[in-house]
Motif scaffolding. Structure first.
Motif, short mmCIF file in Angstrom:
data_model
loop_
_atom_site.label_atom_id
_atom_site.label_comp_id
_atom_site.label_asym_id
_atom_site.label_seq_id
_atom_site.Cartn_x
_atom_site.Cartn_y
_atom_site.Cartn_z
N TYR A 85 57.74 118.60 -16.97
CA TYR A 85 58.89 118.35 -16.29
C TYR A 85 58.90 116.52 -16.11
N ILE A 86 59.59 116.31 -16.97
CA ILE A 86 59.93 114.84 -17.13
C ILE A 86 61.39 114.61 -16.84
N THR A 87 61.74 113.65 -15.80
CA THR A 87 62.96 113.54 -15.19
C THR A 87 63.19 112.22 -15.65
N GLU A 88 64.54 111.77 -16.12
CA GLU A 88 64.69 110.39 -16.61
C GLU A 88 65.90 109.89 -15.73
N PHE A 89 65.64 108.49 -15.20
CA PHE A 89 66.61 108.05 -14.49
C PHE A 89 67.21 107.00 -15.03
N LEU A 90 68.56 107.06 -15.33
CA LEU A 90 69.18 105.98 -16.35
C LEU A 90 70.44 105.17 -15.17
N LEU A 91 70.12 103.93 -14.94
CA LEU A 91 71.08 103.17 -14.29
C LEU A 91 72.06 102.43 -15.29
N HIS A 92 73.15 102.90 -15.21
CA HIS A 92 74.08 102.42 -16.37
C HIS A 92 75.29 101.54 -15.55
N TRP A 93 75.24 100.16 -16.34
CA TRP A 93 76.05 98.97 -15.58
C TRP A 93 76.70 98.21 -16.89
N THR A 94 77.99 98.87 -17.07
CA THR A 94 78.82 98.23 -17.90
C THR A 94 80.05 98.24 -17.42
N GLU A 95 81.17 97.60 -18.12
CA GLU A 95 82.46 97.19 -17.49
C GLU A 95 83.23 98.51 -17.00
N HIS A 96 83.11 99.57 -17.94
CA HIS A 96 83.57 100.94 -17.34
C HIS A 96 82.68 102.12 -16.88
N THR A 97 81.37 101.83 -16.76
CA THR A 97 80.57 102.70 -16.20
C THR A 97 79.49 102.06 -15.15
N LYS A 98 79.72 102.84 -14.11
CA LYS A 98 78.45 102.20 -13.04
C LYS A 98 78.13 103.68 -12.67
N GLU A 99 76.96 103.76 -12.84
CA GLU A 99 76.56 105.45 -12.51
C GLU A 99 75.02 105.25 -12.61
N LEU A 100 74.30 106.15 -11.95
CA LEU A 100 72.84 106.67 -11.88
C LEU A 100 72.87 108.03 -12.28
N GLU A 101 72.23 108.04 -13.49
CA GLU A 101 72.13 109.46 -14.13
C GLU A 101 70.59 110.05 -14.04
N ILE A 102 70.38 111.16 -13.31
CA ILE A 102 69.13 111.69 -13.17
C ILE A 102 69.24 112.86 -13.90
N CYS A 103 68.32 113.02 -14.75
CA CYS A 103 68.32 114.37 -15.89
C CYS A 103 67.01 114.73 -16.17
N ASN A 104 66.78 116.08 -16.00
CA ASN A 104 65.64 116.67 -16.47
C ASN A 104 65.61 116.86 -18.11
N LEU A 105 64.75 116.28 -18.48
CA LEU A 105 64.84 116.00 -20.15
C LEU A 105 64.69 117.50 -20.74
N ALA A 106 64.02 118.50 -20.10
CA ALA A 106 64.06 119.82 -20.69
C ALA A 106 65.26 120.68 -20.44
N SER A 107 66.19 120.21 -19.46
CA SER A 107 67.60 120.68 -19.27
C SER A 107 67.14 122.02 -18.31
N GLU A 108 66.05 121.80 -17.53
CA GLU A 108 65.73 122.88 -16.54
C GLU A 108 66.60 122.61 -15.34
N ALA A 109 66.40 123.74 -14.44
CA ALA A 109 67.06 123.53 -13.03
C ALA A 109 66.09 122.87 -12.28
N TYR A 110 65.45 121.65 -12.64
CA TYR A 110 64.51 121.07 -11.71
C TYR A 110 64.63 119.55 -12.08
N LEU A 111 64.72 119.07 -11.01
CA LEU A 111 64.80 117.35 -10.91
C LEU A 111 63.72 116.80 -9.97
N GLU A 112 62.83 116.00 -10.56
CA GLU A 112 61.85 115.26 -9.82
C GLU A 112 62.36 114.12 -8.97
N LEU A 113 62.60 114.43 -7.74
CA LEU A 113 63.40 113.40 -6.77
C LEU A 113 62.33 113.09 -5.70
N GLU A 114 61.05 113.63 -5.82
CA GLU A 114 59.98 113.20 -4.72
C GLU A 114 58.87 112.84 -5.06
#
Length: 123
Positions: A85-114
């Motif tokens: 279970y590896i979760t990636e947190f990507l903070l995107h900051w561009t002219e057109h995209t401002k978002e925080l993407e949290i993604c379980n890299l195995a595409s599981e129904a699991y997110l490490e948020l704690e």
């Protein structure tokens, strides 16, 4: 003695502020500028799917926008709770995209948020 700054945007949930504070512990040459930009945002929408949660932001004051010297992704953080279970947190900051993407890299129904014990920042 300087106290470590705590990031807090009143437009964000407690969970989102907590996650961003953990991400902002990483030493970045543009950290102060990024914090100023994050304080100028509010949540536009939250998208969720299996193993994915995306906070999409909108800008409060266009006059305060600054992209100079902030790369995209601004912060890339991996959190491992075990080898599977590896979760990636990507903070995107561009002219057109401002978002925080949290993604379980195995595409599981699991997110490490704690569990933020095993953290790796990618530069």
């Amino acid at each position: 003695m300087d106290q470590e700054k705590i990031f807090h945007n009143p437009f964000f949930s407690e969970e989102l502020n907590k996650i961003l504070n953990i991400m902002l512990k990483h030493e970045l040459p543009y950290k102060d500028k990024l914090i100023k930009q994050l304080n100028n945002l509010r949540i536009k929408k939250i998208e969720e799917d299996v193993g994915l949660k995306v906070f999409v932001f909108e800008v409060v004051d266009q006059n305060l926008l600054d992209y100079e010297d902030i790369p995209s992704p601004a912060i890339d953080m991996l959190v491992r709770s075990d080898p599977y279970y590896i979760t990636e947190f990507l903070l995107h900051w561009t002219e057109h995209t401002k978002e925080l993407e949290i993604c379980n890299l195995a595409s599981e129904a699991y997110l490490e948020l704690e569990n933020f014990e095993d953290i790796e920042f990618l530069d």
